[in-house]
Enzyme design. Structure first.
Site, PDB file in Angstrom:
ATOM      1  N   GLY A  12      43.838  54.819  48.014  1.00 31.54           N
ATOM      2  CA  GLY A  12      44.458  53.347  46.545  1.00 31.54           C
ATOM      3  C   GLY A  12      44.464  52.170  47.208  1.00 31.54           C
ATOM      4  N   ASP A  13      44.936  51.564  46.535  1.00 21.95           N
ATOM      5  CA  ASP A  13      45.808  50.858  46.764  1.00 21.95           C
ATOM      6  C   ASP A  13      46.269  49.576  47.998  1.00 21.95           C
ATOM      7  OD1 ASP A  13      46.103  50.931  43.756  1.00 21.95           O
ATOM      8  OD2 ASP A  13      48.017  52.166  44.227  1.00 21.95           O
ATOM      9  N   LYS A  16      42.675  46.149  48.466  1.00 18.66           N
ATOM     10  CA  LYS A  16      40.956  45.870  48.682  1.00 18.66           C
ATOM     11  C   LYS A  16      40.862  44.549  48.687  1.00 18.66           C
ATOM     12  CE  LYS A  16      40.375  49.670  46.390  1.00 18.66           C
ATOM     13  NZ  LYS A  16      41.995  50.606  46.868  1.00 18.66           N
ATOM     14  N   GLY A  17      41.574  44.367  46.514  1.00 20.28           N
ATOM     15  CA  GLY A  17      41.056  43.184  46.200  1.00 20.28           C
ATOM     16  C   GLY A  17      41.507  41.865  47.114  1.00 20.28           C
ATOM     17  N   ASN A  38      40.585  51.594  35.929  1.00 21.53           N
ATOM     18  CA  ASN A  38      41.304  52.655  37.006  1.00 21.53           C
ATOM     19  C   ASN A  38      42.459  51.960  37.742  1.00 21.53           C
ATOM     20  OD1 ASN A  38      39.119  53.518  37.986  1.00 21.53           O
ATOM     21  ND2 ASN A  38      39.394  55.310  38.369  1.00 21.53           N
ATOM     22  N   GLY A  40      43.099  48.529  40.037  1.00 21.34           N
ATOM     23  CA  GLY A  40      44.048  47.356  40.214  1.00 21.34           C
ATOM     24  C   GLY A  40      44.099  46.607  41.549  1.00 21.34           C
ATOM     25  N   HIS A  41      43.490  45.992  41.511  1.00 22.59           N
ATOM     26  CA  HIS A  41      42.719  44.752  42.857  1.00 22.59           C
ATOM     27  C   HIS A  41      43.819  43.598  42.679  1.00 22.59           C
ATOM     28  CE1 HIS A  41      39.118  47.139  43.503  1.00 22.59           C
ATOM     29  NE2 HIS A  41      40.153  48.204  43.720  1.00 22.59           N
ATOM     30  N   THR A 129      45.203  57.721  35.861  1.00 22.11           N
ATOM     31  CA  THR A 129      45.563  56.526  34.747  1.00 22.11           C
ATOM     32  C   THR A 129      45.904  56.615  33.600  1.00 22.11           C
ATOM     33  OG1 THR A 129      43.784  55.647  35.299  1.00 22.11           O
ATOM     34  CG2 THR A 129      45.437  55.171  37.505  1.00 22.11           C
ATOM     35  N   GLN A 223      39.248  52.929  44.341  1.00 23.82           N
ATOM     36  CA  GLN A 223      40.263  54.081  45.081  1.00 23.82           C
ATOM     37  C   GLN A 223      39.965  54.316  46.640  1.00 23.82           C
ATOM     38  OE1 GLN A 223      37.730  54.314  42.276  1.00 23.82           O
ATOM     39  NE2 GLN A 223      39.639  53.496  40.553  1.00 23.82           N
ATOM     40  N   THR A 299      48.009  49.334  38.033  1.00 25.64           N
ATOM     41  CA  THR A 299      47.446  49.129  36.869  1.00 25.64           C
ATOM     42  C   THR A 299      48.144  49.553  35.785  1.00 25.64           C
ATOM     43  OG1 THR A 299      45.335  49.624  37.764  1.00 25.64           O
ATOM     44  CG2 THR A 299      45.824  50.502  35.326  1.00 25.64           C
ATOM     45  N   ARG A 302      53.575  52.623  38.036  1.00 26.71           N
ATOM     46  CA  ARG A 302      54.359  53.550  38.388  1.00 26.71           C
ATOM     47  C   ARG A 302      54.957  53.711  40.223  1.00 26.71           C
ATOM     48  NH1 ARG A 302      50.606  58.752  37.212  1.00 26.71           N
ATOM     49  NH2 ARG A 302      48.475  56.827  38.343  1.00 26.71           N
ATOM     50  N   ASP A 332      53.621  43.386  57.601  1.00 24.05           N
ATOM     51  CA  ASP A 332      55.058  42.770  57.432  1.00 24.05           C
ATOM     52  C   ASP A 332      55.850  43.300  56.325  1.00 24.05           C
ATOM     53  OD1 ASP A 332      53.185  42.435  55.146  1.00 24.05           O
ATOM     54  OD2 ASP A 332      54.907  42.379  54.145  1.00 24.05           O
TER      55      ASP A 332
HETATM   56  P1  GDP Z   1      44.017  47.450  46.434  1.00 25.28           P
HETATM   57  O1  GDP Z   1      43.655  48.651  44.686  1.00 25.28           O
HETATM   58  O2  GDP Z   1      43.534  47.964  47.053  1.00 25.28           O
HETATM   59  O3  GDP Z   1      43.573  45.862  45.521  1.00 25.28           O
HETATM   60  O4  GDP Z   1      45.759  47.302  46.266  1.00 25.28           O
HETATM   61  P2  GDP Z   1      47.035  47.003  44.777  1.00 25.28           P
HETATM   62  O5  GDP Z   1      46.480  45.312  44.959  1.00 25.28           O
HETATM   63  O6  GDP Z   1      46.615  48.373  44.238  1.00 25.28           O
HETATM   64  O7  GDP Z   1      48.115  47.110  46.099  1.00 25.28           O
HETATM   65  C1  GDP Z   1      48.562  46.209  46.689  1.00 25.28           C
HETATM   66  C2  GDP Z   1      49.849  45.160  46.627  1.00 25.28           C
HETATM   67  O8  GDP Z   1      49.685  45.129  48.068  1.00 25.28           O
HETATM   68  C3  GDP Z   1      48.949  44.350  46.127  1.00 25.28           C
HETATM   69  O9  GDP Z   1      50.538  44.197  45.145  1.00 25.28           O
HETATM   70  C4  GDP Z   1      49.173  43.218  47.155  1.00 25.28           C
HETATM   71  O10 GDP Z   1      49.717  41.989  46.546  1.00 25.28           O
HETATM   72  C5  GDP Z   1      50.070  43.162  48.407  1.00 25.28           C
HETATM   73  N1  GDP Z   1      49.323  43.305  49.853  1.00 25.28           N
HETATM   74  C6  GDP Z   1      48.328  42.874  49.999  1.00 25.28           C
HETATM   75  N2  GDP Z   1      48.005  42.916  51.417  1.00 25.28           N
HETATM   76  C7  GDP Z   1      49.539  42.562  51.612  1.00 25.28           C
HETATM   77  C8  GDP Z   1      50.460  42.578  52.286  1.00 25.28           C
HETATM   78  O11 GDP Z   1      49.678  42.424  54.084  1.00 25.28           O
HETATM   79  N3  GDP Z   1      51.455  42.339  52.701  1.00 25.28           N
HETATM   80  C9  GDP Z   1      52.207  42.975  51.990  1.00 25.28           C
HETATM   81  N4  GDP Z   1      53.723  42.290  51.848  1.00 25.28           N
HETATM   82  N5  GDP Z   1      51.540  42.727  50.547  1.00 25.28           N
HETATM   83  C10 GDP Z   1      50.248  42.611  50.236  1.00 25.28           C
HETATM   84  P1  IMO Z   2      42.869  50.767  42.772  1.00 23.69           P
HETATM   85  O1  IMO Z   2      40.993  50.599  43.368  1.00 23.69           O
HETATM   86  C1  IMO Z   2      45.668  54.021  43.517  1.00 23.69           C
HETATM   87  C2  IMO Z   2      44.244  58.037  40.946  1.00 23.69           C
HETATM   88  C3  IMO Z   2      45.779  58.202  40.024  1.00 23.69           C
HETATM   89  C4  IMO Z   2      45.675  60.019  40.251  1.00 23.69           C
HETATM   90  C5  IMO Z   2      43.691  59.889  40.264  1.00 23.69           C
HETATM   91  C6  IMO Z   2      42.991  60.077  39.083  1.00 23.69           C
HETATM   92  O2  IMO Z   2      43.603  49.529  42.617  1.00 23.69           O
HETATM   93  O3  IMO Z   2      42.840  51.500  44.312  1.00 23.69           O
HETATM   94  P2  IMO Z   2      42.200  58.280  37.118  1.00 23.69           P
HETATM   95  O4  IMO Z   2      42.732  57.531  36.508  1.00 23.69           O
HETATM   96  O5  IMO Z   2      40.648  58.581  37.757  1.00 23.69           O
HETATM   97  O6  IMO Z   2      41.601  59.779  35.947  1.00 23.69           O
HETATM   98  O7  IMO Z   2      43.803  59.016  38.049  1.00 23.69           O
HETATM   99  O8  IMO Z   2      43.355  59.231  40.989  1.00 23.69           O
HETATM  100  N1  IMO Z   2      44.231  56.701  40.994  1.00 23.69           N
HETATM  101  C7  IMO Z   2      44.372  55.676  42.229  1.00 23.69           C
HETATM  102  N2  IMO Z   2      45.305  55.406  42.367  1.00 23.69           N
HETATM  103  N3  IMO Z   2      44.479  53.731  43.064  1.00 23.69           N
HETATM  104  C8  IMO Z   2      43.453  53.422  42.596  1.00 23.69           C
HETATM  105  O9  IMO Z   2      42.498  52.592  42.110  1.00 23.69           O
HETATM  106  C9  IMO Z   2      43.079  54.568  41.090  1.00 23.69           C
HETATM  107  N4  IMO Z   2      42.297  54.845  39.952  1.00 23.69           N
HETATM  108  C10 IMO Z   2      43.062  55.862  40.195  1.00 23.69           C
HETATM  109  O10 IMO Z   2      46.673  57.657  40.264  1.00 23.69           O
HETATM  110  O11 IMO Z   2      46.101  60.642  40.772  1.00 23.69           O
HETATM  111 MG    MG Z   3      45.369  48.959  43.151  1.00 18.53          MG
END
Ligand code: GDP
Ligand code: IMO
Ligand code: MG
Length: 424
Positions: A12-13, A16-17, A38, A40-41, A129, A223, A299, A302, A332
């Site tokens: 995850g994270d 994607k957003g 759960n 956070g994009h 979460t 995720q 989200t 942490r 980067d």
């Molecule tokens: P998602 O859940 O897959 O949408 O990702 P999140 O938003 O939870 O986490 C990605 C984090 O990295 C966010 O704070 C974005 O703003 C940041 N981000 C995305 N692409 C880049 C990148 O290429 N470089 C940097 N430094 N940050 C990025």
């Molecule tokens: P995005 O879409 C990262 C993790 C939680 C926990 C496990 C189960 O932003 O990538 P849950 O709340 O589903 O019961 O948690 O999955 N988790 C994520 N980790 N990015 C997410 O979503 C997540 N959604 C859930 O931290 O380990």
């Molecule tokens: Mg996220």
């Protein structure tokens, strides 16, 4: 037309957003197919950062429809909060957003069950979460759930009460867990009224009619593959299918209608919550990645666990998803590293493993690394991949060779504009 899918290949994270927002102009519909708040994009443009939890990441672009599919679980209160945050930007969400009648609702008591269950697990907790995701999907598969379509029924309150009664009896298993539902219920019921202002659709027809009409559709995953209920590091996973197959069940799209599958990953690796993470760095290098990458949950806030890229895990994710192209994010973040590392395989009890074994509890999984020369310069202002430092180009080619899938996008910053196309 076929439905393209964009999803995370790690825990995850991955970003994607950001990347959905970048790709949205090429599409007519952006559709979420699983997960819930759960997720956070994060999207960033014109100096403003937006975080979405349930709403698809196409919402900020004109002339694009956004669909919350049947596979998603919705907390009406969190959803309203997201809509409220769109108000200052004059986003006409009532015209741009539709929700599936078959999407399940997260009740306040689902959140209580999530919290009670996690608290009772002590050191074995999942690190959820605590948004009520697990209990809501349990009620879905247990055939007890409430769905968006139910909110229009005259029996809705009775159905709600009956489910809450069941939850209250389940909560008796946790005698130390104290709760007060009344205030949360009031807020929740008010949010349900506001949910009625949006258009609820028979989403499987909506999407298939759109396919027939030649509309371009992108399915947005939440995720990541390693958190998938079937293929992730069970039990430290979420409760939905985060992989390509989840698009079929979460939107009603037949497998023959799936087009490109874009897998996205960070140039390194992170995980938030508990569970195995072979390449985790518990030292100052991990700390440095966290700091440079600002690795804190979108989200929950942490701190995310950080480590080097894990090629066996990526290969596995590519296999399960049938990824046809890749986006590498956050290159980067490694700008100031003299050298970086990539895990090529693991050693467990003296044996070589090229994939993640069934159960690693109590075992020491030792990642084996290849050292790679860092580019050691600022990439955030690049406007073309052609101008990227040779070491970054080599890292991309190295990964393409190992993963056998083209990396078509390299991201060098959180902003929309900091996105480089790698033309092959
Ligand atoms: P998602 O859940 O897959 O949408 O990702 P999140 O938003 O939870 O986490 C990605 C984090 O990295 C966010 O704070 C974005 O703003 C940041 N981000 C995305 N692409 C880049 C990148 O290429 N470089 C940097 N430094 N940050 C990025
Ligand atoms: P995005 O879409 C990262 C993790 C939680 C926990 C496990 C189960 O932003 O990538 P849950 O709340 O589903 O019961 O948690 O999955 N988790 C994520 N980790 N990015 C997410 O979503 C997540 N959604 C859930 O931290 O380990
Ligand atoms: Mg996220």
């Amino acid at each position: 037309m076929k439905v393209d899918v964009l999803l995370g290949l790690q825990w995850g994270d991955e970003g994607k957003g950001k990347i959905v927002d970048v790709f949205t102009p090429k599409y007519d519909i952006i559709a979420r197919f699983q997960g819930g708040p759960n997720a956070g994009h994060t999207l960033e443009f014109e100096g403003i950062k937006h975080v979405l939890h349930t709403i698809p990441s196409g919402i900020f672009r004109d002339d694009v429809m956004n669909l919350v599919g049947n596979g998603v679980v919705i907390d009406p209160v969190i959803f309203q909060g997201e809509l409220d945050k769109l108000e200052p930007f004059k986003i006409d969400y009532k015209a741009r957003l539709v929700i599936s009648k078959k999407a399940h609702l997260i009740l306040p008591s689902h959140r209580l069950l999530d919290a009670a269950s996690e608290a009772s697990k002590g050191k074995n907790k999942i690190g959820s979460t605590l948004k009520g995701i697990g209990p809501t999907y349990m009620d879905k598969t247990g055939r007890n759930g409430l769905r968006v379509g139910d909110i229009y029924s005259p029996n809705f309150k009775a159905k709600y009460d009956s489910l809450v009664e069941k939850h209250k009896s389940m909560l008796q298993r946790y005698p130390d867990f104290e709760y007060d539902l009344s205030e949360a219920e009031e807020t929740w019921m008010a949010a349900i009224e506001r949910l009625k202002e949006l258009t609820a659709v028979d989403s499987e027809h909506y999407i298939n009619d759109a396919i027939k009409a030649g509309k371009k559709i992108l399915a947005e995953g939440a995720q990541g593959t390693m958190l998938d209920i079937d293929f992730g590091t069970y039990p430290f996973v979420t409760s939905s299918n985060t992989v390509t197959a989840g698009t079929c069940t979460g939107l009603g799209v037949a497998p023959t209608r799936i087009g490109n599958v874009i897998g996205i990953f960070k140039a390194y690796c992170t995980r938030v919550g508990s569970g195995p993470f072979p390449t985790e760095l518990k030292d100052e290098v991990g700390e440095r990645i966290r700091k440079e990458g600002f690795e804190f949950g979108a989200t929950t806030g942490r701190p995310r666990r950080c480590g080097w890229i894990d090629i066996p895990a990526l290969k596995y994710a590519i296999m399960i998803n049938g990824a046809s192209e890749l986006s590498m994010m956050k290159a980067d973040v490694l700008d100031n590293f003299e050298s970086i590392r990539a895990c090529t395989h693991y050693m467990i009890n003296g044996e070589r493993y090229d994939y993640f074994p069934y159960d690693v509890t109590g075992m020491e999984v030792v990642p084996v690394y290849e050292n790679i020369k860092g580019w050691n310069c600022d990439t955030t202002k690049l406007s073309s991949f052609d101008d990227a430092p040779n070491e970054l180009k080599s890292y991309v080619s190295y990964l393409e060779q190992k993963l056998d899938v083209p990396i078509t996008v390299v991201s060098v910053g959180p902003d929309r504009t900091q996105t480089l196309e790698n033309k092959h």
